[in-house]
Structures are given as C-alpha cells and as structure tokens.
Design a protein around this motif. Structure first.
Motif, PDB file in Angstrom:
ATOM      1  N   TRP A   1      37.960 155.121  46.205  1.00  0.00           N
ATOM      2  CA  TRP A   1      38.646 154.131  46.599  1.00  0.00           C
ATOM      3  C   TRP A   1      38.494 153.162  46.468  1.00  0.00           C
ATOM      4  O   TRP A   1      39.613 152.160  45.567  1.00  0.00           O
ATOM      5  N   SER A   2      37.340 152.591  46.066  1.00  0.00           N
ATOM      6  CA  SER A   2      36.747 150.898  46.371  1.00  0.00           C
ATOM      7  C   SER A   2      37.450 150.893  44.140  1.00  0.00           C
ATOM      8  O   SER A   2      37.832 149.883  43.864  1.00  0.00           O
ATOM      9  N   ALA A   3      36.602 151.832  43.215  1.00  0.00           N
ATOM     10  CA  ALA A   3      37.720 151.799  42.124  1.00  0.00           C
ATOM     11  C   ALA A   3      38.665 151.265  41.775  1.00  0.00           C
ATOM     12  O   ALA A   3      38.692 150.544  40.789  1.00  0.00           O
ATOM     13  N   ASP A   4      39.289 152.551  42.460  1.00  0.00           N
ATOM     14  CA  ASP A   4      40.459 152.046  42.087  1.00  0.00           C
ATOM     15  C   ASP A   4      41.322 150.907  42.548  1.00  0.00           C
ATOM     16  O   ASP A   4      41.750 150.447  41.921  1.00  0.00           O
ATOM     17  N   MET A   5      40.880 150.196  43.605  1.00  0.00           N
ATOM     18  CA  MET A   5      41.575 149.229  44.641  1.00  0.00           C
ATOM     19  C   MET A   5      40.584 147.653  43.569  1.00  0.00           C
ATOM     20  O   MET A   5      41.397 146.981  43.268  1.00  0.00           O
ATOM     21  N   LEU A   6      40.327 148.091  42.767  1.00  0.00           N
ATOM     22  CA  LEU A   6      38.391 146.574  42.447  1.00  0.00           C
ATOM     23  C   LEU A   6      39.153 146.807  41.355  1.00  0.00           C
ATOM     24  O   LEU A   6      39.539 145.765  40.421  1.00  0.00           O
ATOM     25  N   LYS A   7      39.179 147.945  40.520  1.00  0.00           N
ATOM     26  CA  LYS A   7      39.559 148.346  39.299  1.00  0.00           C
ATOM     27  C   LYS A   7      37.871 147.634  38.424  1.00  0.00           C
ATOM     28  O   LYS A   7      38.031 146.557  37.265  1.00  0.00           O
ATOM     29  N   VAL A   8      37.272 148.184  38.309  1.00  0.00           N
ATOM     30  CA  VAL A   8      35.696 147.734  38.243  1.00  0.00           C
ATOM     31  C   VAL A   8      34.734 148.993  38.342  1.00  0.00           C
ATOM     32  O   VAL A   8      35.155 149.183  39.248  1.00  0.00           O
ATOM     33  N   PRO A   9      33.945 148.270  37.414  1.00  0.00           N
ATOM     34  CA  PRO A   9      32.898 149.886  37.956  1.00  0.00           C
ATOM     35  C   PRO A   9      32.296 149.470  39.269  1.00  0.00           C
ATOM     36  O   PRO A   9      31.370 148.777  40.101  1.00  0.00           O
ATOM     37  N   VAL A  10      31.981 151.084  39.883  1.00  0.00           N
ATOM     38  CA  VAL A  10      31.079 150.786  41.358  1.00  0.00           C
ATOM     39  C   VAL A  10      30.327 151.570  41.125  1.00  0.00           C
ATOM     40  O   VAL A  10      30.165 153.381  40.700  1.00  0.00           O
ATOM     41  N   ILE A  11      28.893 151.111  41.340  1.00  0.00           N
ATOM     42  CA  ILE A  11      27.730 152.161  41.088  1.00  0.00           C
ATOM     43  C   ILE A  11      26.914 152.676  42.652  1.00  0.00           C
ATOM     44  O   ILE A  11      26.881 151.009  43.314  1.00  0.00           O
ATOM     45  N   ASP A  12      26.719 153.136  42.909  1.00  0.00           N
ATOM     46  CA  ASP A  12      26.566 153.609  43.734  1.00  0.00           C
ATOM     47  C   ASP A  12      24.475 153.797  43.016  1.00  0.00           C
ATOM     48  O   ASP A  12      24.045 154.535  43.065  1.00  0.00           O
ATOM     49  N   HIS A  13      23.291 152.936  43.861  1.00  0.00           N
ATOM     50  CA  HIS A  13      22.453 153.111  43.744  1.00  0.00           C
ATOM     51  C   HIS A  13      21.178 153.279  44.785  1.00  0.00           C
ATOM     52  O   HIS A  13      21.644 152.948  45.811  1.00  0.00           O
ATOM     53  N   TRP A  14      19.982 154.088  44.220  1.00  0.00           N
ATOM     54  CA  TRP A  14      19.033 154.183  45.615  1.00  0.00           C
ATOM     55  C   TRP A  14      18.298 153.760  45.223  1.00  0.00           C
ATOM     56  O   TRP A  14      17.772 152.744  44.209  1.00  0.00           O
ATOM     57  N   TRP A  15      17.647 152.842  46.491  1.00  0.00           N
ATOM     58  CA  TRP A  15      16.106 151.833  46.968  1.00  0.00           C
ATOM     59  C   TRP A  15      15.894 151.416  48.595  1.00  0.00           C
ATOM     60  O   TRP A  15      16.427 152.399  49.267  1.00  0.00           O
ATOM     61  N   GLN A  16      14.743 151.250  48.558  1.00  0.00           N
ATOM     62  CA  GLN A  16      14.252 151.447  50.057  1.00  0.00           C
ATOM     63  C   GLN A  16      13.538 149.659  50.024  1.00  0.00           C
ATOM     64  O   GLN A  16      12.771 149.308  49.655  1.00  0.00           O
ATOM     65  N   THR A  17      12.519 150.072  51.487  1.00  0.00           N
ATOM     66  CA  THR A  17      12.583 148.203  51.749  1.00  0.00           C
ATOM     67  C   THR A  17      11.111 148.610  51.117  1.00  0.00           C
ATOM     68  O   THR A  17      10.848 147.631  50.943  1.00  0.00           O
TER      69      THR A  17
END
Length: 628
Positions: A374-390
């Motif tokens: 949904w985000s990529a369709d609305m914003l027309k930009v790469p949507v990057i799910d990334h993962w890290w921790q405190t």
C-alpha cells in the motif's frame, strides 16, 4: 557498486573495511588497534582512538554549512516550527554543555534526560557528548517507579526534565512523576533542571531544582572534550525492564563510525539532504537517526512532536514531508497502518507534494506485505522493511539503497548488512538450511556500533545474548533465510507457539490475516489449550467503514490461514477489536496479550500508550476460555 561485491569486501577483511569507514570521522588521535578480540565479552573497536561525537556532529560542519538547517523542530501539537542552523545548534549546545559543567557534570558522569520531543532535549544529548558525560534518555512520561529504577542503576549526577509533554487531547505533567521517582530512588542526583513549557508550570523544590532558562543565563559555551573511542557514549534501558534493568551501553567510536556509514550506504542520505525519523528520542531510533546519524553526515534532521493520525489528521506525515522537503522518511509499520486505516484511498495524501521523498524505511516491528504494498503504491517510492535492535543500534538486515537497490520481497528485511554474518540456528546451535525456520543469530564478532556490554552487568549481557549459542549473538528473534539470502524475521522466539507438537510462527499467521482486504492491523497470540497445548487466536482491527459482516470475515480469515499456513495451525478464532495495546513507539504488546489470555497477572507496562485498552481486552477473555 553491487551488494554482493560490497559484502564480500567486508567478509574478506573486516578490520580493513571498518578502518576505511572510520576515515569519515574526525579523530583527535587515530585508533591504534581497529579491533581487539581479547577485550571484554565481544572485543572492542578502535582502541587507542580519541574523538568527540559532538564535534563530529556539529562543530566540524561549521566551515562548510554553518547556515544550513541542522535541526527542524515541527510540533503538530502546538503548531510551532523552529529551525536551527548548524551554527545556531552548535552555539546552543555549547551553552547547555557549559550549564552542565557549572552544575558539576564532568567526563564519565551520567545525566538522565526525561524530556519530551523538544529541541532542548536534543541539545542536552549533544551537550553530554560534548563534555564526555554519559546520557541516559528515559522516555518522557514513563512511570515514576520505572524512572526510579533507572536512576538507581545509572546513578546520575544530574537529571534534566521538562514541566510537561503533550499527547493528543491532554497535557502530561512530568514534574510530579520526577518528584515521586526521586522519592522512591535510593540514589539522589544533586540537581534537577526543569524546562518550563507554557502548557504547564512545574513546581520547583528549593535547593534541588533549577529553572532551565535561569541556569543558562550565565552559562559559558564549553568546548568539546576528547574521549576514548571505547568510552561509553550513552546508556539506553530497554523498554519494559523489571527487576535489574538492562542498560544497553553504546561506545563512542564504534557508534560514530557505524552511524555515519549507515547514512550513506543504507539510507542513501548525505550532506544537505533532509532526513526524518518519525520516532522518539526515548527509543534507539531516536538516538541513532533523529539526533546523531543525520548530523554526523551534515544532513538536516527533523524533530517531530505529534502522531501520525489525530494531530490533526491522517495527512500529518505528508504535510511534514511537503513542508520540509524530506528525502528519506523512517517510521514504524504501525504508523503507516494507522494512516492507511483512515485514508485507505489516499485522498489526503493527494493534497500534498511529496515528490521530494525518495524512500520510506520501516522498522520497529515486522512490516506485513500488505502495508508495504500500500505504501509503495501510494508514495511511488521504494518501501524498505529493515530490521535491527536496541542492542545493535543500527540495521542488521536491509535493502541498502546506497549500495544497490535489490529486488523487493515484501515481508522480508532483505539481505544482511555488511558487518553482520546472520545465521539461522536450531535449538542446539547448529546452522539450518535455507528456508528452515529457527533462531536468528549473528556470528561473532559484531560490527562497530553494537552494544559491547550492559551497564555494570557483564554477566547479564553474557547470559542474555551469548550463552544460548556459543560463538554467536542471540537476537531473540525467530525466522529464516531463503535461497536468495533474504532474511525473514517472523517475531520474537517466544512468539513461536507449540500446537500439538508443531512449532508455528505467529508472525506467519499475522501476515496472512493482514493480507485480508478488511483488516487494518492484527496480532496473533498463543492461548493455552487442554488438548493441543496451545492454539492461535487472532485479534483484528478493521479498516474504517468495514463491519464484521455477520461472521463471514471469521470464515474467510480461518480459510486463509488454513490455505497458506496449513490445517496444522488449528486456527479457528479471530476476534474483531477496536484497537490493540501498544507501546508509545507503536509496538503491539503481544506478551501482555498472552498473559491476559492465560489468566496470568498483568503488570501494566510503563511503555504502554493507553492503559485503558487492557480493560477492553479483558472483556473478551471469555472467548479465550472457550478456545481452551
């Protein structure tokens, strides 16, 4: 440059790789040893090096970008916008540093910062770094008892606070919480400095409390103090800590090197560009990517006080992007789901010019594929799910836009970032083949910037992160790596439930539920069951205007899980709720939900956004009893 080549270059000679990255930092004395594996539990980076983080974040930019915006404060709560150039922010920070020194704070001393999202809080953090003090930011509004626990562990010489914080529809007075915490704490800081905000006037205790503005009047600007690369930069206590708190320590040299590297290589953001991490300084995202990383590379950082919806509407994020020409936005998936729930068609988004935005990064919890799409369709930009921790302080796995944009796989955090050797292990610590779910671990050593220890608790650090899998850092997350090397993090290992002997990921089931067109967000928890041991129950929040359709939704969700996860999941119950209990950073309190479902006593977490939601969830406990 390709991702594969960059990752191989790191693997081939990690010390040379990080030595080159360290060239982006100003050192008053160059490190004598890039990595010493014999120091501490994990080894230490950049031994012998001397530097100052505040100098690297502010002073060194004065020659080239003194008039450029360093910090933009945008409060949706008050309507106030303040801009600070690099020259202005350097001057203000130096004066706060002088105020700290005047109150007896020196190198190695601890300062607790219990403040809302205001520029003075950022200045306080940078001022601590300027004089070599160790700051510990505690999320403003935390319960008095939790603040007292942190005071007793860090033993600060000074506490900085404000009269209040702002939440939609209410003013949260901080000073009564501070006063109660100082009553409860065994350790008593010598002074408490209070920033008075016009929304609430805090009382002051004569002889202990000082007014922020009055304390600054005669404060002389203080120069940057050289500190060792291995000296602590800050302590950050992990949310929900009880008993002996886990104070994550960040060292100075590794912190600066890793964050500067990440801005160019992961976020593709550099000098003069606008970066907005829509988080809070009380969390690690706020430390790393509101305060330090953007300033280390000469970018402009946005400090936002408000919510993604309701301050005043679901267009708040797009309004800020438009107003400040934000290039890179970093937020939690929960924020995007809240926006999507109120403006699924993007009508509000269309009112703003978001053409400056080049990427949206999501982290803090797993981003379901539907939210990413949904985000990529609305914003027309790469949507990057990334993962890290405190504990790591910067990303473990990401689609590194500054190296090479890889093909997206919604639901995956993409590939391991150079510096991290990510493995999937079974319960005995043996590596598992691609596509097999297990414990996500990182082969030692960890890269620069990761926590080398817990504050005065080396034994606790070893027990929490190193004991389970010798030679590895245990992330506490479960997941898998696929044939293409993409990392799929499905949730905490304690979110794996055992259904009739089958270990199943609740995250996998949540992905299925979130993919339904009527579902805005969801949580799946394991509920005790006399026959199967545990069974999954789904709690779903519907998009606006969608009803439960007289049971049809339940049947559709059950069928979807059966089809995509399998009958072995035994998924038969989904419950429509108005909202889910969350922390103020947007994480769903799944552990609390499990405790409620199991009939266990629940202590209200200090991080919860609205405690009243727990009473709403308790009202559906009879359904859980029926499930059992």
């Amino acid at each position: 440059m390709s991702y594969e080549a960059e990752y191989r270059r790191w693997r081939g000679d990690p010390a040379a790789y990080w030595q080159q990255a360290a060239a982006a930092i100003d050192w008053s004395s160059e490190p004598q040893t890039i990595f010493n594996p014999a120091t501490g539990a994990l080894g230490r980076w950049f031994e012998g090096g001397m530097l100052n983080t505040c100098h690297n974040a502010l002073d060194r930019h004065l020659a080239t970008r003194a008039e450029q915006d360093a910090l933009i404060y945008d409060s949706a709560m008050t309507g106030e916008i303040r801009r600070y150039s690099y020259a202005e922010l350097t001057d203000a920070t130096a004066r706060v540093a002088g105020m700290l020194v005047r109150q007896g704070v020196g190198a190695g001393d601890r300062v607790i910062i219990y403040m809302p999202m205001v520029p003075e809080a950022v200045m306080a953090m940078l001022a601590c770094a300027r004089i070599g003090a160790i700051h510990s930011v505690v999320f403003g509004g935390f319960a008095a008892r939790e603040l007292a626990i942190r005071i007793d562990d860090a033993k600060p010489s000074l506490l900085l606070t404000a009269s209040c914080g702002l939440e939609p529809g209410r003013v949260v007075e901080y000073k009564p919480l501070v006063d109660r915490a100082l009553e409860l704490a065994s350790h008593k800081p010598a002074r408490c400095v209070v920033l008075q905000r016009p929304m609430a006037q805090a009382s002051v205790i004569e002889g202990r409390d000082l007014d922020w503005e009055a304390a600054l009047v005669d404060a002389q600007p203080h120069a940057c103090v050289r500190v060792a690369a291995t000296d602590p930069a800050y302590i950050l206590y992990t949310s929900g800590t009880t008993g002996k708190p886990k104070g994550v320590v960040r060292d100075t040299g590794g912190h600066a090197v890793a964050l500067a590297w990440s801005m160019s290589h992961i976020y593709d953001t550099g000098p003069g560009e606008v970066f907005w991490a829509a988080s809070d300084i009380g969390w690690v995202v706020g430390h790393s990517y509101i305060v330090y990383a953007p300033l280390l590379v000469g970018a402009t950082t946005v400090l936002f006080e408000g919510k993604p919806v309701g301050t005043p509407d679901a267009a708040t994020f797009w309004r800020v992007v438009d107003r400040h020409r934000v290039k890179t936005l970093f937020t939690a998936p929960t924020a995007i789901r809240a926006i999507k729930r109120e403006d699924a068609a993007g009508a509000l988004l269309e009112q703003f010019d978001t053409s400056s935005l080049k990427a949206l990064f999501l982290a803090g919890e797993r981003a379901d594929p539907d939210t990413v799409a949904w985000s990529a369709d609305m914003l027309k930009v790469p949507v990057i799910d990334h993962w890290w921790q405190t504990e790591t302080g910067w990303p473990i796995a990401a689609n590194c836009l500054g190296i090479e944009q890889l093909p997206a796989k919604p639901g995956s955090a993409a590939r391991p970032v150079p510096g991290y050797d990510v493995r999937i292990l079974d319960e005995t610590g043996q590596p598992l083949p691609p596509g097999t779910t297990g414990a996500v671990a990182i082969r030692l050593p960890l890269p620069p910037g990761c926590a080398p220890t817990l504050w005065h608790n080396e034994e606790g650090y070893h027990a929490a992160y190193l004991a389970n899998f010798p030679g590895y850092y245990d992330t506490g997350d479960g997941g898998q790596i696929d044939e293409d090397g993409y990392v799929w993090v499905m949730g905490r290992t304690d979110d794996v439930i055992n259904v009739a002997g089958h270990r199943l990921s609740t995250g996998e089931m949540e992905e299925v539920l979130a993919g339904h067109g009527d579902v805005a967000e969801c949580a799946v928890i394991g509920v005790p069951d006399a026959l199967k041991g545990e069974v999954p129950v789904g709690l779903v929040v519907l998009k606006q205007g969608r009803g439960d359709r007289d049971g049809a939704l339940q049947a559709e969700l059950v069928a979807a899980v059966r089809d995509q996860v399998g009958p072995v999941a035994a998924f038969k119950i989904s419950i429509v709720v108005e909202r889910l209990p969350k922390t103020r950073s947007g994480k769903i309190l799944r552990k609390t939900l499990r405790q409620l479902a199991a009939g266990k006593p629940v202590q209200v977490p200090p991080t919860i956004d609205d405690p009243a939601i727990l009473d709403e969830i308790r009202a559906i406990l009879p359904v859980f009893d029926h499930a059992g």
